[in-house]
Design a protein around this motif. Structure first.
Motif, PDB file in Angstrom:
ATOM      1  N   ASN A   1       0.828  -1.204   0.000  1.00 41.05           N
ATOM      2  CA  ASN A   1       0.000   0.000   0.000  1.00 41.05           C
ATOM      3  C   ASN A   1       0.864   1.256   0.000  1.00 41.05           C
ATOM      4  OD1 ASN A   1      -2.430  -1.422   0.066  1.00 41.05           O
ATOM      5  ND2 ASN A   1      -2.447  -1.511   2.303  1.00 41.05           N
ATOM      6  N   LEU A   2       0.445   2.236  -0.788  1.00 38.04           N
ATOM      7  CA  LEU A   2       1.132   3.518  -0.856  1.00 38.04           C
ATOM      8  C   LEU A   2       0.955   4.270   0.468  1.00 38.04           C
ATOM      9  CD1 LEU A   2       2.546   5.772  -2.618  1.00 38.04           C
ATOM     10  CD2 LEU A   2       0.230   6.569  -3.135  1.00 38.04           C
ATOM     11  N   LEU A   3       2.072   4.651   1.089  1.00 37.45           N
ATOM     12  CA  LEU A   3       2.032   5.380   2.359  1.00 37.45           C
ATOM     13  C   LEU A   3       2.388   6.843   2.188  1.00 37.45           C
ATOM     14  CD1 LEU A   3       3.784   2.734   4.638  1.00 37.45           C
ATOM     15  CD2 LEU A   3       1.332   3.045   4.235  1.00 37.45           C
ATOM     16  N   THR A   4       3.337   7.126   1.311  1.00 36.51           N
ATOM     17  CA  THR A   4       3.751   8.510   1.049  1.00 36.51           C
ATOM     18  C   THR A   4       3.962   8.675  -0.448  1.00 36.51           C
ATOM     19  OG1 THR A   4       6.150   8.146   1.154  1.00 36.51           O
ATOM     20  CG2 THR A   4       5.007   8.500   3.249  1.00 36.51           C
ATOM     21  N   HIS A   5       3.876   9.912  -0.920  1.00 38.82           N
ATOM     22  CA  HIS A   5       4.072  10.185  -2.346  1.00 38.82           C
ATOM     23  C   HIS A   5       4.656  11.586  -2.485  1.00 38.82           C
ATOM     24  CE1 HIS A   5       2.193  10.080  -6.682  1.00 38.82           C
ATOM     25  NE2 HIS A   5       3.497   9.872  -6.681  1.00 38.82           N
ATOM     26  N   VAL A   6       5.741  11.676  -3.217  1.00 38.60           N
ATOM     27  CA  VAL A   6       6.362  12.974  -3.473  1.00 38.60           C
ATOM     28  C   VAL A   6       6.641  13.086  -4.963  1.00 38.60           C
ATOM     29  CG1 VAL A   6       8.695  12.108  -2.981  1.00 38.60           C
ATOM     30  CG2 VAL A   6       8.221  14.564  -2.841  1.00 38.60           C
ATOM     31  N   ILE A   7       6.381  14.266  -5.519  1.00 41.04           N
ATOM     32  CA  ILE A   7       6.613  14.548  -6.936  1.00 41.04           C
ATOM     33  C   ILE A   7       7.585  15.704  -7.032  1.00 41.04           C
ATOM     34  CG2 ILE A   7       5.513  15.419  -9.039  1.00 41.04           C
ATOM     35  CD1 ILE A   7       3.053  13.792  -8.266  1.00 41.04           C
ATOM     36  N   PHE A   8       8.541  15.604  -7.951  1.00 40.31           N
ATOM     37  CA  PHE A   8       9.625  16.581  -8.026  1.00 40.31           C
ATOM     38  C   PHE A   8      10.102  16.714  -9.468  1.00 40.31           C
ATOM     39  CE2 PHE A   8      10.959  12.380  -6.607  1.00 40.31           C
ATOM     40  CZ  PHE A   8      11.903  12.018  -7.551  1.00 40.31           C
ATOM     41  N   HIS A   9      10.970  17.688  -9.709  1.00 41.76           N
ATOM     42  CA  HIS A   9      11.500  17.855 -11.058  1.00 41.76           C
ATOM     43  C   HIS A   9      12.331  16.623 -11.438  1.00 41.76           C
ATOM     44  CE1 HIS A   9      14.770  19.551  -8.503  1.00 41.76           C
ATOM     45  NE2 HIS A   9      15.536  18.933  -9.366  1.00 41.76           N
ATOM     46  N   PRO A  10      12.309  16.230 -12.708  1.00 43.60           N
ATOM     47  CA  PRO A  10      12.935  14.970 -13.132  1.00 43.60           C
ATOM     48  C   PRO A  10      14.427  14.885 -12.806  1.00 43.60           C
ATOM     49  CG  PRO A  10      11.487  15.819 -14.843  1.00 43.60           C
ATOM     50  CD  PRO A  10      11.601  16.906 -13.818  1.00 43.60           C
ATOM     51  N   VAL A  11      14.826  13.696 -12.320  1.00 43.62           N
ATOM     52  CA  VAL A  11      16.222  13.399 -11.993  1.00 43.62           C
ATOM     53  C   VAL A  11      16.593  12.085 -12.673  1.00 43.62           C
ATOM     54  CG1 VAL A  11      17.883  12.884 -10.171  1.00 43.62           C
ATOM     55  CG2 VAL A  11      16.080  14.578  -9.767  1.00 43.62           C
ATOM     56  N   GLN A  12      17.643  12.095 -13.485  1.00 49.22           N
ATOM     57  CA  GLN A  12      18.031  10.886 -14.206  1.00 49.22           C
ATOM     58  C   GLN A  12      18.975  10.030 -13.385  1.00 49.22           C
ATOM     59  OE1 GLN A  12      20.212  11.458 -17.862  1.00 49.22           O
ATOM     60  NE2 GLN A  12      20.035   9.318 -18.480  1.00 49.22           N
TER      61      GLN A  12
END
Length: 216
Positions: A181-192
C-alpha cells in the motif's frame, strides 16, 4: 438534616482528555553522495488512510503493514515544448492509490530477506527523550549498476526515459513484493539515474503529537 442534591458521578463514564491527535510529516532529500550535489529537498504528501492502517498493524505486531519498499516512477510531471514543467498532484486517497507510473522499486527494510544491501538501504528510528515526536529515517542508495538497463551517462534529452525519476513513494508490505500500500508520495522535477552516478535518498517520516509541534 439537610438533604443534599449532589449526585456522585460514575467514574467509568468520565472520558479521558486525550484530544491531542497525531501529525505525520515527510521530508525527502535526493543527492549525489560523492559530490554532495542536492537534486531534491522538499516535503512530501502522506496517504493518511493507508498510513493509519499500517500504524495499527505495526503496533498490533501483525505480519503486514510495515514499511518495506521505496518505489520510483516517471509519471509525476509533464514538460511542454518550451520546457515548462507541470507537476501532478500526489496520490493520497483510495486504498488502491499508486504512483502514476512506477518503473522501479527495491526493499529498504533492513529486517527483510528481500533487501540485498542492508548497510546502505535501511530504516533508522530516532527519538530524543522528553520530546513528543519520533523520526523514521529511510535511507536508500541507487548504486552505479542499478537499475539494470539504465543509460551510461546522465545526458538524456527526454524526461520520458524509464529511469528519469520524478516521483517516489514508500510502500508497506502486504504479502507480495511490489504490491504493498502507498504510504507517502512525493513529486519533483525529473532526476536521471544513469551508470555514471550514485543517487542517495534520505526519506524522513516524523510522527508526533500536535502538542509542542516541531516541523521536520
Amino acid at each position: 438534616m439537610t438533604e443534599s442534591n449532589t449526585t456522585n458521578s460514575d467514574p467509568k463514564q468520565i472520558k479521558p482528555d486525550e484530544q491531542q491527535g497525531l501529525n505525520i510529516q515527510g521530508h525527502i532529500k535526493i543527492y549525489d553522495p560523492e559530490s554532495q550535489e542536492v537534486y531534491v529537498d522538499k516535503h512530501n504528501a502522506i496517504h493518511y488512510e493507508n498510513f493509519s492502517v499500517s500504524l495499527a498493524k505495526s503496533i498490533a505486531n501483525r505480519t503486514t503493514g510495515f514499511i518495506e519498499e521505496m518505489h520510483f516512477g516517471n509519471g509525476g510531471t509533464s514538460v511542454d515544448t518550451t520546457g515548462i514543467i507541470t507537476y501532478l498532484t500526489p496520490n493520497t486517497s483510495g486504498d488502491n492509490a499508486n504512483l502514476y507510473n512506477r518503473t522501479y522499486y527495491k526493499s529498504i527494510n533492513d529486517q527483510s530477506s528481500l533487501n540485498t544491501d542492508t548497510t546502505r538501504n535501511k530504516i533508522t528510528i530516532s527519538h530524543t527523550n522528553g520530546t513528543t515526536y519520533t523520526d523514521m529515517i529511510v535511507s536508500c542508495l541507487l548504486d552505479f549498476g542499478e537499475p539494470a538497463g539504465q543509460s551510461a551517462f546522465d545526458n538524456t534529452t527526454t524526461v520520458n526515459d524509464t529511469y528519469v525519476f520524478d516521483e517516489i513513494g514508500l510502500f508497506s508490505w502486504e504479502g507480495t513484493a511490489g504490491a504493498g500500500n502507498l504510504l507517502t508520495h512525493v513529486i519533483f522535477h525529473p532526476v536521471q539515474k544513469s551508470l555514471n552516478r550514485l543517487i542517495q535518498i534520505d526519506y524522513t517520516i516524523r510522527i508526533q503529537s500536535l502538542t509542542n509541534f516541531v516541523d521536520v
